[in-house]
Structures are given as C-alpha cells and as structure tokens.
Design a protein around this motif. Sequence first.
Motif, PDB file in Angstrom:
ATOM      1  N   THR A   1       0.841  -1.368   0.621  1.00 28.82           N
ATOM      2  CA  THR A   1      -0.312   0.063  -0.078  1.00 28.82           C
ATOM      3  C   THR A   1       0.505   1.529  -0.255  1.00 28.82           C
ATOM      4  O   THR A   1       1.918   1.648   0.200  1.00 28.82           O
ATOM      5  CB  THR A   1      -0.405   0.081   1.243  1.00 28.82           C
ATOM      6  N   THR A   2       0.180   2.401  -0.366  1.00 31.18           N
ATOM      7  CA  THR A   2       0.933   3.324   0.099  1.00 31.18           C
ATOM      8  C   THR A   2       0.735   4.445   1.099  1.00 31.18           C
ATOM      9  O   THR A   2      -0.158   4.431   1.300  1.00 31.18           O
ATOM     10  CB  THR A   2       1.024   4.348  -1.245  1.00 31.18           C
ATOM     11  N   SER A   3       1.798   4.994   1.454  1.00 34.36           N
ATOM     12  CA  SER A   3       1.229   6.057   2.773  1.00 34.36           C
ATOM     13  C   SER A   3       1.750   7.552   2.193  1.00 34.36           C
ATOM     14  O   SER A   3       2.718   7.385   1.399  1.00 34.36           O
ATOM     15  CB  SER A   3       2.502   5.359   3.119  1.00 34.36           C
ATOM     16  N   LEU A   4       1.042   8.704   2.497  1.00 31.20           N
ATOM     17  CA  LEU A   4       0.960   9.720   2.152  1.00 31.20           C
ATOM     18  C   LEU A   4       1.788  10.346   3.333  1.00 31.20           C
ATOM     19  O   LEU A   4       1.132   9.669   4.201  1.00 31.20           O
ATOM     20  CB  LEU A   4       0.171  10.255   1.814  1.00 31.20           C
ATOM     21  N   GLY A   5       2.889  11.662   3.025  1.00 23.75           N
ATOM     22  CA  GLY A   5       2.966  12.695   3.408  1.00 23.75           C
ATOM     23  C   GLY A   5       2.306  13.897   3.921  1.00 23.75           C
ATOM     24  O   GLY A   5       1.135  14.313   2.952  1.00 23.75           O
ATOM     25  N   VAL A   6       1.945  14.478   4.757  1.00 24.05           N
ATOM     26  CA  VAL A   6       1.479  16.043   5.385  1.00 24.05           C
ATOM     27  C   VAL A   6       2.119  16.836   3.568  1.00 24.05           C
ATOM     28  O   VAL A   6       3.208  17.465   3.307  1.00 24.05           O
ATOM     29  CB  VAL A   6       1.707  16.744   5.744  1.00 24.05           C
ATOM     30  N   TRP A   7       1.054  17.717   3.122  1.00 27.04           N
ATOM     31  CA  TRP A   7       1.289  19.067   2.025  1.00 27.04           C
ATOM     32  C   TRP A   7       2.724  19.859   2.548  1.00 27.04           C
ATOM     33  O   TRP A   7       2.544  20.597   3.551  1.00 27.04           O
ATOM     34  CB  TRP A   7      -0.093  19.290   1.883  1.00 27.04           C
ATOM     35  N   HIS A  29       5.092  -1.491   3.138  1.00 23.00           N
ATOM     36  CA  HIS A  29       4.129  -3.115   2.971  1.00 23.00           C
ATOM     37  C   HIS A  29       3.296  -3.663   4.193  1.00 23.00           C
ATOM     38  O   HIS A  29       2.913  -2.129   5.113  1.00 23.00           O
ATOM     39  CB  HIS A  29       5.732  -3.797   3.786  1.00 23.00           C
ATOM     40  N   SER A  30       2.330  -4.376   3.796  1.00 24.78           N
ATOM     41  CA  SER A  30       1.229  -4.582   5.491  1.00 24.78           C
ATOM     42  C   SER A  30       1.519  -4.439   6.456  1.00 24.78           C
ATOM     43  O   SER A  30       0.832  -4.254   7.171  1.00 24.78           O
ATOM     44  CB  SER A  30       0.686  -5.583   4.857  1.00 24.78           C
ATOM     45  N   GLU A  31       2.874  -4.871   7.013  1.00 24.55           N
ATOM     46  CA  GLU A  31       3.339  -5.251   7.994  1.00 24.55           C
ATOM     47  C   GLU A  31       3.508  -3.703   8.692  1.00 24.55           C
ATOM     48  O   GLU A  31       4.135  -3.612  10.097  1.00 24.55           O
ATOM     49  CB  GLU A  31       4.549  -6.244   8.386  1.00 24.55           C
ATOM     50  N   GLY A  32       3.977  -2.656   7.993  1.00 25.91           N
ATOM     51  CA  GLY A  32       4.073  -1.769   8.580  1.00 25.91           C
ATOM     52  C   GLY A  32       5.765  -0.704   7.950  1.00 25.91           C
ATOM     53  O   GLY A  32       5.700   0.249   8.292  1.00 25.91           O
ATOM     54  N   TRP A  33       6.147  -1.529   7.380  1.00 23.78           N
ATOM     55  CA  TRP A  33       7.382  -1.308   6.674  1.00 23.78           C
ATOM     56  C   TRP A  33       7.594  -0.409   5.253  1.00 23.78           C
ATOM     57  O   TRP A  33       7.113  -1.286   4.919  1.00 23.78           O
ATOM     58  CB  TRP A  33       9.003  -1.875   7.017  1.00 23.78           C
ATOM     59  N   SER A  34       9.010   0.316   4.779  1.00 23.61           N
ATOM     60  CA  SER A  34       8.900   0.992   3.669  1.00 23.61           C
ATOM     61  C   SER A  34       9.847  -0.446   2.907  1.00 23.61           C
ATOM     62  O   SER A  34      10.098  -1.013   2.891  1.00 23.61           O
ATOM     63  CB  SER A  34       9.303   2.501   3.518  1.00 23.61           C
TER      64      SER A  34
END
Length: 1549
Positions: A1-7, A29-34
């Motif tokens: 999945t993708t993760s987003l930062g703050v604008w 990753h689904s387990e939380g690591w990039s």
Amino acid sequence: TTSLGVWGVCVANDCGSSGLQSRSVWCVHSEGWSTHQSNCFPSDRPPHQRVCVKMCEWQKDLFEWRFSPWGPCTPSPLLPASRCVTAQRGVQSRDVVCVQRTNGTTVSQHVCEAFSAGPEGEQACLLPCPIDCVVSAFTHWSTCSRTCGSALQQRTRHVLAAPLYGGADCPSLTQTRPCNHEKAHPALCPSDQQEYSYSLWVGPWSPCRLKGTAPVGKTTVDFGFGLDGKKTVKASYTIKRHAEINYHQNHYDERGHKVSWKITIGYQTRQLRCTRSDGKNAMLSLCDHDNSPVNFRSCVMPRDCKVSDWSQWSPCSKTCRTSDQSPGFRIRSRSLERAAIGGGEPCPALEEKCILIGWKYRYEWRVTNWKPCQVTPLLSQQDHRHNNTSILCGRGIRTREAYCVRIHDNTVPSHSKNSVFSHINRPVGRNLCTGSLPLLAESCFIPCQKHCPLTPWSPWGPCLHDNCLEPQGRRGFRVRTRSVIKESSVESDSCPHVSEAMTCDDPVCFQWRVTSQGPCVLQNGSCGPGFQEQTLENVCFPLCIIGDPVPNDQCSGDPPPVRQPCEMPCPGDCVLGHWSPWTSCSQSCSTKHREGQQSRSRLVLALPGKYGKPCPSAPELEQRRPCGTHSCTVYYWDTSPWDPCMPNTITDENEGNSTTPQMENDATCGTGVQMRQVTCRRAGNGHVLPKRCPESSRPDSIRSCPLPCKIDCIVTPFSEWSACPTSCLSVNATAPTQSRHRIIIQRPANEGQECPDTLYEERECDPPPLCPTYRWQTHRWHQCILVPDSVRQAVGGPAEACGIGLETREVTCVGADDSPADMTDCVRWAGLMPVPVRECRVPCRDECSFTSWSRFSQCQGCGSWRTRSRSLIGRSKKRWRCQQEESFPLLEKEACPCSEFHTQPQGPWSPCLLSPAKNIAGHPFIQGVFHQSQKAVQGWRAQRKNSECGHGKRFRALACLDHMGRLVEPALCSSPGFEDESCHVPCSTDCKLSEWSNWSACSASCGGGVKVRSQWLREKPFNGGRPCPKLNYKNQVSEVLPCYSDCSQYVWEVESWSMCVLNPPNNLTSAEPPQPVCGEGFRTGKIRCLNFRFDEVVDDSLCDQDEKPITVETCLLPCPAHCVTSEWSQWTKCTGDLRWRSRSVLRWPEGDHTCPDLNQTQACINTTCLKYSYVYSDWSSCQLSENAVCGRGIKTRLLNCVRSDGKMVELSMCKEVTVLFSLGFFLSQMTRSRVVLQSAGEGGRPCPSQLSQTRPCPIRPCYSWILGDWRACRVEGANCGEGTSRREISCVVHWGSLSGPPQPIPVEDKMCVGNSQSKVSKMELLQPCIIPCPGECHLTKWSPWSSCQLLCLDGRSFETWGRQARSRAVVTQVPENQDTCPSQMYETRPCRGGTCLSYEWMTGEWRHNRRLVWCQRSDGVNVTGGCIAQNQPSAIRQCHPPCTKPFSFCTQNGVCGCEKGFTEVMTSHGFLDYCTRIPGLDHKKADVKTTAGRLRPEHAWNKNHIKDWALQPLGPGTTNTHITVSSMLCLNFHYGVRNATPLSLAKTK
C-alpha cells in the motif's frame, strides 16, 4: 500500500498568486515497513503535487486551527487480542477544524493548511488488555410452560462483569429446550382439555381527556400482521362528544383572593385484546371477564402548578463594603396561585437570592500565641513538688487557642515575622472552617539550672589578713575554697558558695623560708660540737601566695641565722635520728572543750657504749604543740537570686519609657540592671554582720542586663453579632438574643498593657413578628361522578351508569377568626392540604347491597375493641359472591381510645457524669474552640481530679408509652423523660515507688566506675494513672551514676617505725645473759591509708591492698664503734633507666670499721613492656535536673587508664582525651466531647478513655411517613398487559430509627402532618409494570447487582472505583415466538470498595476418559468467561496412537490396555503390541492388569483375588499396579523402556 505525507508550504513568486504544493508518497508493506516503489502499482500512486494559492502574511491572523479535546481511547484492530500481554494498542481521536477568528465560522481546511500543517486528528494510546464478558452459571431448568403439547423450559444466567476494552461480548443469557426432549414426540393433550388458554390483555391508560380531545368507542380486532411480524390489534372509535364536567370552587375573600382551587373531572380509556397461549390474538369473547368497565374510568384533569411573575429585585442588603467583608445580596419572590393537581407539574422555587460577588472569601484557622510552658501537668500524684511549682524545669506542655476567620482572596499574604498581627481578622463561627484544627498543644522545654560540678574543699589555709597589702588589726581569716568544674552549659548563678572563712588571731601574711641546710661542720676532731650552714634567699615568701617572692621588708622580725650549732656523736655515744615532720592537727579548729595538737618524734639509731654518751629518756624523744587554736565558726557570703532586669533609672532616665511594645518575648530594648542581696551567713545559723566575712571575697550585688521589651495584650476585634432569627415567633417563645465575642491573641508581659475585661457581649434581638394562624376547612362531599354515558357507550361499556367514579369536595383556607384566606397562606402555615378528591362507587343493580354501618359498640376499657356491623339486603343475600367476607366484610373493629400511660426505662445507664465546670462559654463559638482548647488544656492537671473522678450522677431514659405500647410525649406521663441516681467515679492512681535506697559502693576502687541506687514498686497504677517506668524482674527501677577514685589519691603511709629491737641471744648455759647493745634485730611500723590531697586518714579499704607496705622488717643496730647512718631518702624520679637515693653519716666509725654506701641506685621498671589503654566505664542513667520531670537529660561515662597487666593507673599514663558525653531522653442523647491535645508519650499518663459522654434526652415520639414495599404488579380487570405496582405510605411512630428496634408502629395520618415527606407525589406511590401474557416472549426482572470488581494486575489494583453489572435475560414461552423476542440487556455502574478477582480453570476427575472443565472465580463462584481460552485443559482424553488392537481399550492414563482376562504384550518402544488371554484363568477368576491408575467400571476388579506374588512398581502414580511373575522378565524390560520406576515383589491377597 501507499503512504502519504503532509502537504508542504505553497511555493509561489508572490502572495496571492498560484503556486505548487508537494508531499511525500512512498510504498509501505502491509506489516508497516517501507519498501521500494516498484512493489506498488504505479496506477494506484496518488499525486504528489497540487496547485495552490500562496497566502499573504497578514492573512494568517484571520484563520486558525481549532481542535476538541482527545476522545476516549478505543481498541485498535492492528494487534489481535490473543497476543495481548499487559496492554493493547488503542486510538483516540479529536475534531480538527479551520475557523475564522472573528466569528468562529468553519472554513475549508485548505485555508489553514496554507499557513501551517493541521494538528493530528488521531494519536496512539494504550489500553488494558481486552476483558471478556463474565456470566454466572445457569440456574436450574424451569418447569414446562404447559403439561401437554409442545412446551418449552428454560434456564437463565446473569452478567457478572461486562466486557471492557474490546473484549468478547456477553453470550446468550438464556437456554431453551422443549419439554420432554428425551422423547421423540410430545404428549398429546386429553380430549377434555383445551389445547389453548386465553388471557385478556390491556394496554396503558390514555391521558386524562375532556370532550372532543381524543377518540372513544368500541374496540374491534384486526388479525393482520404489523411491520415487525407480530399480530396487532387496531382499534377504531366512533366519536361521540359529551359535556365537560367542571366543579368550580371559585370562592373569593374580601381581598379578592381565591379561597379554593378548581378541580376538573375527565376520563381515561385503554385498549383490550384477547391473546392465546401460543401468543396469537383471538376474539374478545373467548376471554373470560365480567362486565366490569375495564377500558374506561374517571380521572382528575392534571393542572400544573401556577405561580405569579417574579417581583422586582429587592435593594441590596448592603449599601457599601462594611467591616465584616460579607457579600451583599438581593431577593425576589413570587407567590403560589394554584397548586399542582392530578399529577401536574410541581411548583418551582418561590424565592431567588442573588449574591453580589464583589469579594471572594475563604475561611482559615488562626491561632493565638503560645502560653507559657507548664511542667505541672506532668507531675505524678505523689510528687512533693506540687507545693512549689516555680522551681520546675525540663520538658513541659504549652497550649494555645484556635479561632476561625474570614480571609479575602485578594489579600496578599505577608511573610514578615509579625505578619500574624499586622492585620487581625475578626473571629467567625468555627463551623465555617472545614480544614483540620491546628496543633493546640505541644511539648516545650524550660531550661534547668544545671547542677554545679564542684571540686572538694581545699585544706584550711594559714591565718592571714583580709588584705595582706594593707593589714589592719590583729584579726585575720583562715580560708578554704572550692571551684566550679567549668562547663559551657553551667551558669555560675545557680552554684553555691565556693569560699568559706574562719576568724583567727595574729594573722601573718609573710615569713622567712630556709631553702637548704648544709652538713654539720665539726669544730675539732671527728665528733663533738660544730655548726651547720643554712641557705636563705634575700626574699621572704608570702603564705597567701605560695612561691611568689616579695620584698624583705614585708617579713616581720629578724631573718633566721645563717649558721646554727650542731653536734656529731662520737663513737660509743647514743645516736638519735632527725625529728620527724609534725603530724596533722588532730582538730581543724578549737572549741571550749577540745583543742588540737600535733606531735613529732625521733628514734634511737644506735645505743651508747660503756663509756659513751647515754641516750635521752623516752619523753625527750617526743614533742607536742597545740594547733588549730582558732574558733570553729565558719562564715560565707550568701547571695539571693538576681531580680528581674529593670531600667537603669540613673543612667537611662530619659530612655526608660521610650521602648515600644514588641511581639516577640526574646526581643530586648536597651540595657538595664539586676540587683541581688549579698549577706554574710554563719554555717548552720542565720545572718551575721558583714565584718565576719572577708570583704575581699564579697560577690557583686549589681550587674547590667539586656532589658526585655514591654509586651502589650493583643485581642481580636469583636466578631459580628450573631444573626437574629428571621422567622416568625410562636406565642409562648422566649425573646431571642444575639452575641459577639473576641479572642485574646497575646497576653501582656513585662508591665505591658493589660487585656480588657469584656470578651463576650450579649443583647436582645428586636422582637420578630408573631406567626399567623391559618387552617384548612373542608366541606361536604359532592355526588359521585362517573364516566359520561356517551363515552361508556362508545367504548362498548354497559348501559347502566354504575361502577367506580370520583367525588370531590371543597377545601378552603380560613384564618384565626374563620375569615376566608388565600389558599397559599394555608399551604405555608397549615401543613398538608386535605384530600379534595376520592374514589367512590355507584352500585349496579346486580352488585351486592348492604345496610348502612351500625354505630360502634361501647368500649369496655383500655385495650379493648369496639365493633360495628352491616348486613346483606335484597337479592344479595342469595348471591354466593356477596357472601365472601374476604371481599365484602360485614364486621369492622377498631381500638378504643385510651388515656392510660406509663413509663418504661429504656437503654443502659449513661456513664457517671460529674458536675460540669463553670465557664462563661455560652455561645456556639466558645462552646466549640474555646471549650475544646482552653478549657481542656486548663484541666490538664489543676482540674484533672475534679473533672475525672468524684461524685456525680448517671441517667437513664424513660419512655412514655400508651396502653398499646406506642411511644407518646413525655408530658403525658408527667415525667422529665429520664431518671437519675448518684454514682462515683474512682480517681486514678499513679504508679508509686519507694524512696531511693542508699548509693552502693563505687564499682571501681581506682579510676572510673558506677554507683547504683534503686526504687521498689509499692503500688501499681489504677484507672488510667501514670504507668510505671520499665521495671526489672525484681520490680525495681535503678539509677546509675558515675563515680571516680583517683588512683594516686589514696596511698599507704608508714606513720612511724619503732626503735630497732635486738633479738634475744640464744644462750642456754648462762644464767644471766649480757644485755646486747648492737646486732641484728627487728622493728615494726605503723601504717595508715592517707588521702594525700587533703592529708586525711581514710579507711584502709580505699588503698590498693596489693601495694600495702610491710609492717615488720629486720634492722641492724650499730655497735658503738660502727658507723651510724641516717634513714634512706625517698627514691628520686627515674632519669633514664636509673633512680637513686642517699643517706648521711650520723656517727663516724672507729678503728677499721667503715661506713656503708651512702648512695644507692636502682634500675627503673622497663615501661616499654607495659602498655596503657583507655577503658570506658558503664553508662550512667539519663540524669535530669532535680527540678525537672522529663525532657532532655545527659548520660555520662568515665574514661579510665588501664595498664596491660590489668592494673588501673593514673589517667595521665594514657594520652589525654576529652570525656565523652551522650545526650539521651527520658520521656516521660446529649453528647459532649473533648479532643486529645497531647498524646501520652513514653511513661506518660494515658489519655482518659472517655473522650465523649452521652446523657439521655427525654424520649419524644418521632412521626414519619414510611413507604412500604412495592407490591406485585397488578392489572386491574385483566389477566396481563400494562398494570401498576403500588406501595402505600403510612404514618408511623418510632424511636428515632425507622429500622428499629423497637419496630415502627402505624398511627393516625394526622400525626405526620407537617413532615416533609408528606408531600410524596402520587407518582412515587405508583409505578408502571407489565405482566406478560401466557405465550408472550419477555425479559426477566433485573438481576441483583454483581459484586464490585476492580481492574487488577498481578493481584494489585491501581484504581479507586470499580464496576458492577446486572442484566435481564429473555424468557421464551412458546417456540413460535422465539424469533420475535427482545434482546437481552445488561448495564454497569461504578462502585466503591471493590476487590481484585482472578479466574482459574478447574477440572474434575477423569471418568470414561472424560472430565468436567469449568472456570472458577477466586471467590469460589463458577463462571463462564474470564479464564484464558488458550489455557483451557482438555475435557476428553484420547490415546495416541488409537487403540485398534483386539480386546484393547484406552485407559485412564491415556495408554492402551487390555480388557478383562487379557494381559498386554508391549513392543520394544513401549506401545501395546497385542492382547493375549491369561492361561489357566476362567472368567470367574481375577484378572491382573499392568496399567496404572483406576480401572473403568466395566473392567472392575473381581472379588476373587489371586494368592500369588506379583510385581508392583514403586513411585508416585503407580498404585494399584500388579504384574504376575510369569511375565516378570519380559515386562521388566518394557518398564525399563517406558518408565524407569523400580520394581518390587508384593504379595497379593
């Protein structure tokens, strides 16, 4: 999945122009690591840039982020509950919005994001691990809902602990099963029994209506289905209007006020339906019910309470800020125009008070100055110092008072030293201070005059002039002195005199001294006369200052000659020794009958020859002279204590009155003077003339001192006048008073200003108005009002107008003269309003008819009953229903009135109460703080005996009862309400000890030791007396003091040696032996123990017995021609390793004879072989001043020097150190109460056990309304449906407690008029309830609240409040309604006093490879839930691998075994190979098994036992195991593989 930062920040050239905004996007990753971006689909990637508008800086002030507080922490689904150990992850969120600052309007979040990143809307949090729901065990199965056909039975359980923090929800609380579930088909109902039963159901009553406000009519039934699938009943109504029935009670008084309130009668209706036992609806005709009107009734139209508008606010109670600083207030009110009727809205408050908060206050305790320290309260009863308390010192008690004051919140606290008195607040009532009372008593210390350690008296000195430099007259003084052993803690003022003098004649201050004498120089030859030189220094030495030379002219008379004659004995002459020193004077002074003497003697050292000079006679060898001729009268200067420090009127005449009063007792104001008297005293007698004492040693009689400041009395301002009563006054009441008081903060000292005499003032209040007199007046009842005919006919009621209705009456208010008054006046002054409406009944034609009640019969006396009766008339006599006396009684009885009363003692006797001490404390404040502090403290000792023991009275309550045992007013029995009798409280007795014994001898004869004295127990303490000190096993208490003996203070002295006595010759032939003149002999010595410091003879035991000199020694008497020498001189001190002594020649020898050595040396003792060390003596007891009772004392021990051979020697032999001191301590109903100001310390008298006393009040009856228990739910006129549960309110008389004993007894309702509980509304006496119809699915009643349970970790809880739960289970009566049942319910509430409960899996015994497994709480309750599911033990036991061999089965131990008659053959791996039949055994003989544990019942052991040897394993878990000998070798091998348990032979029975 993708993760987003703050604008990020909008990037543009100028503010207001468009730009770009960026953010980070990464693959997770689904387990939380990039991870790398290639692992995510490119098509799913969100944009990382967007168009934006750059905001200007000035726009930042227009918008801001606003966020709400964080919400509760909720469980997060990221971590499964099974993995939780001590806590779980949670999430809490909050609302974040962007608002416009000017008006708070919410705008788009993009506006605020242009300036700054938005605050986080979520954050992580921690929660305890999930807690599953815990329910109880099931109850027993209920009975079947019916005896035939399809029926159900159920059992229920209740919730013990609700789920928390995402735990599993509660399981079903109900289990249902069909009746006769063991049979395939239920029993059919008999033909004569109906398959279904029918019940009449009623709905709730409609609101009370008037005409045209609601439909009325006949109920019809529609057998359709509602939206929920249930069959419903729809009612249609034929509308018919009827006339409104109003009974207006609009009487007006002369003022135009209404004297009664209007009551309107309306009607109510409700629905009816007939339900079948399977839950379906049926025709109404199938339901059995009489023709009573169950769907309509009369009612009172509810009217809300009506009040007038608010009046104008009154003027402020204060026009300005007064000195009392209390806030002002304003009041407004409104009047009652109509009370609530028929369950209408109750009345609101009729008065409002507005506090004008200009100032904020708080209340605090203030304290006065400490009073002087007192030691008297600590004295024991037999202490002789009660008569002279001024000398007491040491630890004591000091007290102070506390009072409550009002403090301004804006008052700046002062931290100066005198800030307590910088602004003194006026006292207020002590009940306003809620904080703990300050310390009102504490220990204190009065410094003691330390005991002066004095040296012993010196010897009397020579007779000297008082002033040797200016001698006058022929009268002088002999003086002896002692000195104070200086210590920093000793004041010389407390020491006795240190100098004594005796008068003497012919004083001499100076005399000549001969320093040395030379040898005798003969004039001619070796013997005969000659002269002796003696050396005189050119100065004379004074007797008053030894060793300090003075000029020669100070010595009177001629100096001694420089040369004096002497004589050397010739050979053959008698030789005499030197004169011994003069002995001590036998008397230190002379009286008329005794005179002192002293003597000296000389010895014959050699007898004369035949022609030599003879010896003098014996008297000439001794000389005597008088001594101590002066008088024995001793004089000394005596001083009185110093007077208080006074101003020096001579030097400070202009400054003596310029001192200002101070607050501190230790402050000084200049320098003053102290005076004391100095007189000359004769020892053992009174004062004498000053000339008898030497003027040179006269003490000072005046000295300077620091002058203490004047301390004025300080009192608080007077308190505010206590409030006068604002309510009206009854007719016979006494005039009220008000009072005020003030407190002494600091008492005067050092001639300061005295305190005022008036501390308490009282005055009468202005007389309040008398209370008005109003009463309720009732009128006759009106005709019974029924539901109108139109309404009754519309709902299908009977045509006859009969049944239950309502009747009304007028209730008016009248004054004392029976004139009409406003109803509100009676509401305020006359108590409960009489009932204006009651139920009535209009009999129907077919109802039971009775005659009127007869009059009550005559009473036969107190305790009897009177009766009245009635009888049936007409057709009612033949009706069976009318003959049921339970429903229609024909006889009534009531108790006869009685005026006989008697008293009865109640309760125990009170404690013996002594006469109260007189005090001026008449107002609440004084009775509070003043009484608890000052009076209690003043009674510490001076009033202790008067307040704790003596004659008094005890009381017991008397109850006044009527003939039925009901409590009535005491006045009816002509009794004060109590009885009393004389009593006596024994006084306390302190522990008594004997007088001190004499001191024992010092434990060390040389050096430091201890001496002991003891006291014995004479009388133990009694009744709270002061306890004894710690006693030893002999019931003694000892005191130990150090003692010291100087090791060189006592020495042996040879007083004189006798003349050398020649031994008698051993001559047996001569008849007259010649008298020998020389040769060897012996001499004896007289010894004594001498205190060399004072030249006093003491007891021989004080000297060292090991060093006691010899008393007999050999001697040599020189012959006439031999040399004669003097006695040896004393040994000199060691110089190096030697010491020496010498003697001189007294007669030179003749012929060849020579003189012996005149000098002798001796080696000194090798001191290097002897070591010296310090040794401490034992500690003494803690020593106090003789005038102290307890407090700070001192314990001492002495330092000794011990030689390595164990001998005690001079302290100088060891290195000089300081004696150590260790400080120690020697610690010493009407209700009235007192407080403990000082708890008892060690050895102190315990506090009295009675800190509160009660005295019975007159027992007056208490009248209260009491609510009964709720009765069972009742549906009027139907079998089920909406009903009411009723409870009654009745007036009872009790003894102050409704719970008894004695139990409350019902009385007439008028006795409770005026009680606040008389206003119980009808809603509190009735509550709606539901009776389920047969076949209807319903909820049970609420279960009892479970026990309070805390959230705990490892048996410890970290919370104060716990939780408890209750629940309602579902009850299903017929299978058809199971799908339409309501949901089960549970609820929780917080609770205090919870406990930690744990849960544990429990197991039963194995049986048929099965066992019970259940969860049990730590308090022994079996539950479902609470135990960890992963730890649940197995309930079924299975063998692995399965037992598939013929004749095999799975045993209790989980291994395969063989059936009865077979034995096991095992493989090499310990598993069952096959079962073989035991040879030679039939089925009637015993079977032997190799398995361990119990056998199954179907394989039970046979009663015929084998009489043979068998093998039995030894060890735990191997009981009941037997192996035959025939299989011994093989099975032993198998046991070695499977189990290393040793085997033994056991004889089977």
